[in-house]
Enzyme design. Structure first.
Site, PDB file in Angstrom:
ATOM      1  CE  LYS A 262     -24.192 -20.174 -51.330  1.00 58.33           C
ATOM      2  NZ  LYS A 262     -24.936 -20.332 -52.197  1.00 58.33           N
TER       3      LYS A 262
ATOM      4  NE  ARG B 171     -35.164 -12.090 -54.678  1.00 61.33           N
ATOM      5  CZ  ARG B 171     -34.935 -12.078 -53.526  1.00 61.33           C
ATOM      6  NH1 ARG B 171     -36.156 -11.831 -52.632  1.00 61.33           N
ATOM      7  NH2 ARG B 171     -33.856 -11.495 -52.880  1.00 61.33           N
TER       8      ARG B 171
ATOM      9  CB  THR C  49     -24.895 -11.720 -47.075  1.00 62.77           C
ATOM     10  OG1 THR C  49     -25.482 -12.596 -48.041  1.00 62.77           O
ATOM     11  CG2 THR C  49     -23.604 -11.185 -47.928  1.00 62.77           C
TER      12      THR C  49
ATOM     13  CG  ASP D 152     -18.942 -33.854 -47.265  1.00 62.04           C
ATOM     14  OD1 ASP D 152     -18.076 -34.266 -46.621  1.00 62.04           O
ATOM     15  OD2 ASP D 152     -19.726 -34.046 -47.542  1.00 62.04           O
TER      16      ASP D 152
ATOM     17  CE  LYS E 276     -27.181 -17.717 -57.697  1.00 58.77           C
ATOM     18  NZ  LYS E 276     -27.607 -18.640 -56.468  1.00 58.77           N
TER      19      LYS E 276
ATOM     20  CG  ASP F 296     -24.660 -20.699 -55.505  1.00 60.13           C
ATOM     21  OD1 ASP F 296     -23.949 -20.860 -54.785  1.00 60.13           O
ATOM     22  OD2 ASP F 296     -25.398 -19.841 -55.374  1.00 60.13           O
TER      23      ASP F 296
HETATM   24  O1  C5P Z   1     -33.367 -12.210 -56.291  1.00 59.28           O
HETATM   25  P1  C5P Z   1     -31.737 -11.993 -56.007  1.00 59.28           P
HETATM   26  O2  C5P Z   1     -31.036 -11.032 -57.119  1.00 59.28           O
HETATM   27  O3  C5P Z   1     -31.634 -11.352 -54.734  1.00 59.28           O
HETATM   28  O4  C5P Z   1     -30.817 -13.273 -55.961  1.00 59.28           O
HETATM   29  C1  C5P Z   1     -29.613 -13.398 -55.784  1.00 59.28           C
HETATM   30  C2  C5P Z   1     -29.157 -14.813 -55.883  1.00 59.28           C
HETATM   31  O5  C5P Z   1     -27.870 -14.753 -55.309  1.00 59.28           O
HETATM   32  C3  C5P Z   1     -29.950 -15.815 -55.004  1.00 59.28           C
HETATM   33  O6  C5P Z   1     -29.665 -16.988 -55.801  1.00 59.28           O
HETATM   34  C4  C5P Z   1     -29.054 -15.884 -53.712  1.00 59.28           C
HETATM   35  O7  C5P Z   1     -29.320 -17.185 -53.238  1.00 59.28           O
HETATM   36  C5  C5P Z   1     -27.791 -15.594 -54.038  1.00 59.28           C
HETATM   37  N1  C5P Z   1     -26.679 -14.928 -53.062  1.00 59.28           N
HETATM   38  C6  C5P Z   1     -27.329 -13.776 -52.539  1.00 59.28           C
HETATM   39  N2  C5P Z   1     -26.375 -13.396 -51.490  1.00 59.28           N
HETATM   40  C7  C5P Z   1     -25.264 -13.965 -51.255  1.00 59.28           C
HETATM   41  C8  C5P Z   1     -24.823 -15.252 -51.542  1.00 59.28           C
HETATM   42  C9  C5P Z   1     -25.758 -15.639 -52.668  1.00 59.28           C
HETATM   43  O8  C5P Z   1     -28.256 -13.235 -52.735  1.00 59.28           O
HETATM   44  N3  C5P Z   1     -24.665 -13.458 -50.118  1.00 59.28           N
END
Ligand code: C5P
Length: 234
Positions: A61, A214, A123, A64, A32, A59
């Site tokens: 998003k 992460r 979220t 527009d 991603k 991603d």
């Molecule tokens: O590091 P982590 O596993 O939390 O990364 C999750 C990824 O998913 C990040 O790129 C974050 O922006 C994205 N994301 C999220 N929750 C959402 C939508 C997208 O964590 N509701």
């Protein structure tokens, strides 16, 4: 088995992203690329990650007017991305324009159309935040409502949190793909993700793809972390 792990390359530099992509491409289903990396590195980063043979989820998003979103989607298809996001709150006309642009551009280029994924309620927003912007609704209700709008407009996928999977699986057709971030194995340090599931739980609940950042890229050994997650799904 298809590898459902999409590694979120939430890093600011193209060099770090490419290093991670080279190391992880054989152990994951795709990558991603979000606003941070795309804004820093430009469209070239998509091409360079595609060269590693991996699927790319762009991603950004989009939200527009329909014409602008259609053009942005056209540009994304030309970059050869396999998934991209649009805000379902942009409304039916915008969503239809996005899906149409994805299908038509892919057809012209002899490619498979990318999955245009609808983002429902971020979220980071709770009902108080929604009320502040004029939406006096319960968050879960709004998620189901936007998901329905997106699917009716022709979208074939949605992004949702682990805790929304079950409700959405009851609301939307089973062929709609659910792409799910907020995945934690339990082995990592606590961070800003609050409502999480393990990879196995999310797949069992009905996730099609898992977006994991992460727990993989910040691990001491990212490749080993990705492979352990994949093993946990067998
Ligand atoms: O590091 P982590 O596993 O939390 O990364 C999750 C990824 O998913 C990040 O790129 C974050 O922006 C994205 N994301 C999220 N929750 C959402 C939508 C997208 O964590 N509701």
């Amino acid at each position: 088995m298809r590898n459902p792990i999409i590694v979120a390359l939430d890093v600011p530099s193209p060099d770090t992203a490419l290093e991670l992509a080279t190391q992880l491409a054989p152990s994951c289903g795709g990558f991603k690329i979000g606003s941070e990396l795309f804004t820093a590195a430009g469209p070239d980063i998509v091409k360079r990650i595609r060269e590693r043979g991996a699927l790319v989820f762009l991603d950004l998003k989009f939200h527009d007017i329909p014409n602008t979103v259609a053009k942005a989607v056209t540009s994304a298809v030309k970059l050869d991305v396999q998934m991209l996001t649009v805000h379902a709150g942009g409304g039916t006309e915008m969503l239809k324009a996005a899906e149409k642009a994805a299908e038509e551009t892919a057809y012209k280029m002899g490619r498979t159309p990318p999955l245009v994924l609808g983002v429902t309620v971020l979220t980071s927003l709770d009902s108080a935040a929604l009320r502040e912007v004029g939406l006096d609704v319960n968050v879960e209700y709004q998620v189901r409502r936007l998901a329905t709008v997106a699917v009716k407009a022709g979208l074939r996928g949605l992004v949702c949190s682990p805790l929304e999977i079950a409700a959405l699986r009851k609301t939307i057709p089973s062929q709609v793909q659910l792409v799910v971030p907020g995945i934690r194995t339990g082995a990592e340090k606590a961070d800003d993700q609050k409502r999480t599931m393990t990879p196995k739980e999310a797949i069992a609940a009905g996730a099609t793809w898992l977006v994991i950042g992460r727990p993989i890229y910040a691990a001491e050994n990212p490749k080993e972390a990705a492979e352990k997650i994949l093993e946990s799904l067998q």
